[in-house]
Motif scaffolding. Structure first.
Motif, short mmCIF file in Angstrom:
data_model
loop_
_atom_site.label_atom_id
_atom_site.label_comp_id
_atom_site.label_asym_id
_atom_site.label_seq_id
_atom_site.Cartn_x
_atom_site.Cartn_y
_atom_site.Cartn_z
N VAL A 1 10.30 3.59 21.06
CA VAL A 1 11.58 3.43 20.34
C VAL A 1 12.76 3.11 21.12
O VAL A 1 13.45 2.13 20.75
N GLN A 2 12.51 3.46 22.54
CA GLN A 2 13.55 2.88 23.48
C GLN A 2 13.66 1.55 23.67
O GLN A 2 14.55 0.91 23.78
N THR A 3 12.35 0.93 23.78
CA THR A 3 12.12 -0.55 23.75
C THR A 3 12.66 -1.22 22.83
O THR A 3 13.46 -2.24 22.70
N HIS A 4 12.60 -0.73 21.49
CA HIS A 4 12.98 -1.33 20.35
C HIS A 4 14.59 -1.30 20.32
O HIS A 4 15.42 -2.17 19.85
N GLY B 1 25.12 -6.58 29.23
CA GLY B 1 25.08 -6.17 30.73
C GLY B 1 24.15 -4.84 30.62
O GLY B 1 23.70 -4.51 31.57
N LEU B 2 24.22 -3.95 29.69
CA LEU B 2 23.45 -2.87 29.51
C LEU B 2 21.95 -3.09 29.59
O LEU B 2 21.07 -2.37 29.82
N PHE B 3 21.73 -4.38 28.94
CA PHE B 3 20.16 -5.03 29.16
C PHE B 3 19.92 -5.39 30.42
O PHE B 3 20.31 -6.71 30.72
N PRO C 1 10.98 0.30 29.25
CA PRO C 1 11.36 -0.17 27.96
C PRO C 1 12.03 -1.49 28.18
O PRO C 1 11.95 -2.49 27.38
N ALA C 2 12.81 -1.88 29.26
CA ALA C 2 13.52 -2.95 29.41
C ALA C 2 12.45 -4.03 29.54
O ALA C 2 12.48 -5.17 29.05
N ILE C 3 11.43 -4.12 30.45
CA ILE C 3 10.32 -4.92 30.68
C ILE C 3 9.67 -5.04 29.30
O ILE C 3 9.58 -6.45 28.90
N LEU C 4 9.35 -4.15 28.56
CA LEU C 4 8.46 -4.26 27.33
C LEU C 4 9.52 -5.15 26.30
O LEU C 4 9.08 -6.13 25.31
N ALA C 5 10.71 -4.79 26.29
CA ALA C 5 11.73 -5.47 25.45
C ALA C 5 11.75 -6.89 25.74
O ALA C 5 11.81 -7.84 24.90
N THR C 6 11.80 -7.33 26.93
CA THR C 6 11.83 -8.80 27.29
C THR C 6 10.64 -9.41 26.83
O THR C 6 10.75 -10.40 26.10
N TYR D 1 7.99 -12.91 22.88
CA TYR D 1 6.64 -13.00 21.99
C TYR D 1 7.24 -13.32 20.60
O TYR D 1 6.90 -14.52 19.90
N PHE D 2 7.99 -12.46 19.87
CA PHE D 2 8.37 -12.68 18.60
C PHE D 2 9.63 -13.69 18.33
O PHE D 2 9.75 -14.22 17.18
N GLY D 3 10.44 -13.80 19.26
CA GLY D 3 11.67 -14.40 19.20
C GLY D 3 11.57 -15.86 19.51
O GLY D 3 12.49 -16.54 19.37
#
Length: 226
Positions: free
Chosen positions: A45-48, A81-83, A158-163, A168-170
């Protein structure tokens, strides 16, 4: 109601940022049981929500968070910046270069190599040593205040997974492989499934549609899917 409708983009962007922040605050205090599936579901959820930060910054790059330029840039700068301390001013010209030169040698998001080479190139283009230093400092400060496992599980991973999710999807799925000669945006797009499109990357799997109408905010992009 008219005010909310007029400033809907800024309201939604603010909700995404607040959701990320409140979720992180809760999760940093969450008692972690590594043998329970709950922390790992919360990690996803936090990754999302991390992905939502970048998507919000991305919308600001297209000027669609707010009609007020200062508000638009302020929200974009904050979300970026938060990311992981991304610099909005550094990202802005690179993203527009992607749109103007999509899937060419001048596209900073594109690489003709295999998945892993492309992903490494993507990271190299978007991560700076200054970010890594700031992340390291922040990690060491946070673990003085919160349990280290919480900081790792809910702030760092989560920051790594979101990257990876964003890439991958974008980037990778939409632009890999060959494109038809009449595909002016050189972009693939997901089959119509709004639930999956939102979960996977805030509708940015509808990538041809985004390139075709970059002035459409993420939360309205699904309407462009034929």
């Amino acid at each position: 109601m008219d005010y909310l409708q007029k400033h809907k983009g800024a309201v939604i962007a603010t909700l995404v940022i607040l959701s990320w922040g409140l979720s992180l605050w809760f999760l940093l205090h969450f008692p972690v049981n590594i043998y329970s599936p709950v922390p790992y579901l919360l990690l996803l959820v936090q990754t999302h929500l991390y992905t939502g930060l970048f998507i919000t910054a991305h919308d600001a790059m297209h000027g669609v968070v707010s009609r007020n330029r200062k508000v638009n840039k302020t929200i974009g700068t904050l979300a970026a910046g938060l990311f992981a301390y991304n610099n909005f001013n550094r990202l802005l010209p690179r993203h527009h270069a992607h749109h103007h030169h999509v899937a060419t040698g001048q596209d900073p998001d594109y690489h003709g190599g295999n998945f892993f080479i492309w992903y490494f190139s993507f990271l190299k283009n978007y991560i700076t040593w200054q970010q890594l230093v700031l992340m390291a400092i922040t990690f060491n400060v946070l673990k003085l205040i919160f349990p280290a496992e919480n900081v790792i599980l809910f702030w760092m991973i989560p920051a790594i997974l979101a990257t990876f999710q964003l890439f991958y999807f974008g980037t990778y799925l939409p632009h890999r492989g060959e494109h038809a000669s009449d595909n002016k945006h050189k972009s693939h797009t997901l089959a119509k499934n709004h639930t999956w499109a939102f979960i996977s990357c805030y509708f940015f799997g509808y990538h041809y549609e985004h390139h075709d109408k970059p002035y459409i905010p993420w939360w309205q992009l699904y309407k462009e899917k034929k």
